[in-house]
Design a protein around this motif. Structure first.
Motif, PDB file in Angstrom:
ATOM      1  N   PHE A 151       0.775  -1.335   0.057  1.00 13.13           N
ATOM      2  CA  PHE A 151      -0.259  -0.017  -0.096  1.00 13.13           C
ATOM      3  C   PHE A 151       0.833   1.156   0.060  1.00 13.13           C
ATOM      4  O   PHE A 151       0.449   2.286  -0.645  1.00 13.13           O
ATOM      5  N   ARG A 152       1.919   1.167   0.783  1.00 15.64           N
ATOM      6  CA  ARG A 152       2.749   2.333   0.909  1.00 15.64           C
ATOM      7  C   ARG A 152       3.389   2.852  -0.405  1.00 15.64           C
ATOM      8  O   ARG A 152       3.299   3.772  -0.988  1.00 15.64           O
ATOM      9  N   THR A 205       2.281   2.089  -3.547  1.00 16.72           N
ATOM     10  CA  THR A 205       1.124   2.161  -4.404  1.00 16.72           C
ATOM     11  C   THR A 205       0.632   3.657  -4.451  1.00 16.72           C
ATOM     12  O   THR A 205      -0.179   4.088  -5.175  1.00 16.72           O
ATOM     13  N   SER A 206       1.092   4.343  -3.519  1.00 18.14           N
ATOM     14  CA  SER A 206       0.774   5.609  -2.946  1.00 18.14           C
ATOM     15  C   SER A 206      -0.775   5.927  -2.508  1.00 18.14           C
ATOM     16  O   SER A 206      -1.319   6.724  -2.312  1.00 18.14           O
ATOM     17  N   MET A 207      -1.311   4.681  -2.155  1.00 20.20           N
ATOM     18  CA  MET A 207      -2.872   4.488  -1.667  1.00 20.20           C
ATOM     19  C   MET A 207      -2.555   5.310  -0.114  1.00 20.20           C
ATOM     20  O   MET A 207      -3.446   6.093   0.151  1.00 20.20           O
ATOM     21  N   VAL A 208      -1.544   4.941   0.389  1.00 18.20           N
ATOM     22  CA  VAL A 208      -1.507   5.708   1.915  1.00 18.20           C
ATOM     23  C   VAL A 208      -1.382   7.162   1.931  1.00 18.20           C
ATOM     24  O   VAL A 208      -1.814   7.699   2.555  1.00 18.20           O
ATOM     25  N   ASP A 209      -0.478   7.557   0.771  1.00 21.23           N
ATOM     26  CA  ASP A 209      -0.350   9.079   0.723  1.00 21.23           C
ATOM     27  C   ASP A 209      -1.589   9.534   0.472  1.00 21.23           C
ATOM     28  O   ASP A 209      -1.836  10.783   1.039  1.00 21.23           O
ATOM     29  N   ARG A 210      -2.460   8.989  -0.617  1.00 20.71           N
ATOM     30  CA  ARG A 210      -3.820   9.595  -0.628  1.00 20.71           C
ATOM     31  C   ARG A 210      -4.694   9.729   0.444  1.00 20.71           C
ATOM     32  O   ARG A 210      -5.519  10.449   0.571  1.00 20.71           O
ATOM     33  N   MET A 211      -4.701   8.692   1.177  1.00 24.09           N
ATOM     34  CA  MET A 211      -5.486   8.614   2.470  1.00 24.09           C
ATOM     35  C   MET A 211      -5.057   9.347   3.348  1.00 24.09           C
ATOM     36  O   MET A 211      -5.821  10.088   4.026  1.00 24.09           O
ATOM     37  N   CYS A 212      -3.605   9.723   3.531  1.00 24.91           N
ATOM     38  CA  CYS A 212      -3.289  10.748   4.600  1.00 24.91           C
ATOM     39  C   CYS A 212      -3.540  12.054   3.914  1.00 24.91           C
ATOM     40  O   CYS A 212      -4.071  13.033   4.684  1.00 24.91           O
ATOM     41  N   SER A 236      -6.002  12.957   2.198  1.00 21.87           N
ATOM     42  CA  SER A 236      -7.591  13.118   2.349  1.00 21.87           C
ATOM     43  C   SER A 236      -7.992  13.263   3.891  1.00 21.87           C
ATOM     44  O   SER A 236      -8.848  14.237   4.246  1.00 21.87           O
TER      45      SER A 236
END
Length: 172
Positions: A70-71, A73-80, A82
């Motif tokens: 997840f880290r 794939t930038s999903m975590v960055d997008r969640m952060c 948001s």
């Protein structure tokens, strides 16, 4: 105190120091510690290798792999990002949100380390984004996971009944 016990305590202390300094990767520190415990006779071969077949060890390893994926794939960055928009840029409110998330997940997931494996990459991204020290904010999340899970386990007779035993009267 026997010599064997003093050797074990010394290996434990060196392991903790290595984890805190973080100069050697954690997995390598763990392997060195296990090898030293075996070489010095503190544990036998079955004890040294038993952890690799433990379902909790396998579950934790896979959760860390998923979290690392997840880290990347930038999903975590997008969640952060948001979450930072929702809290209007307030680090304290976002951090409180992660503490509450850890508290909530601890009631539903049977292993506090799995909860930590889920929440820690999110918190690391938050700390990186806001230029806060990771080490200052990671430990309270571990405490929340461990203390709440121990409290929930104390009130439950089975892992499945934890939430009902703690919150059943409130939901009725």
């Amino acid at each position: 105190m026997s010599t064997q016990m003093m050797i074990c305590m010394a290996i434990f202390a060196v392991t903790l120091i290595s984890y805190m300094l973080n100069k050697i990767p954690m997995w390598l520190t763990a392997m060195f510690s296990m090898a030293l415990l075996y070489i010095t006779g503190c544990i036998d071969a079955n004890g040294a290798l038993a952890g690799f077949s433990n379902t909790n060890t396998i579950l934790m390893a896979t959760m860390f792999i998923v979290a690392a994926g997840f880290r990347r794939t930038s999903m975590v960055d997008r969640m952060c990002s948001s979450l930072m928009k929702m809290t209007h840029g307030s680090f304290r409110m976002a951090y409180l949100g992660y503490l509450l998330l850890a508290a909530l997940l601890t009631n539903f997931i049977s292993s506090p380390m799995v909860v930590y494996a889920i929440v820690s990459p999110l918190l690391a991204a938050l700390c990186d984004t806001t230029d806060n020290s990771r080490s200052k904010y990671m430990f309270p999340i571990m405490v929340v996971c461990g203390v709440l899970w121990d409290t929930a386990a104390a009130y439950s007779h089975s892992a499945g009944g934890t939430v009902q035993r703690l919150y059943g009267d409130i939901w009725l």
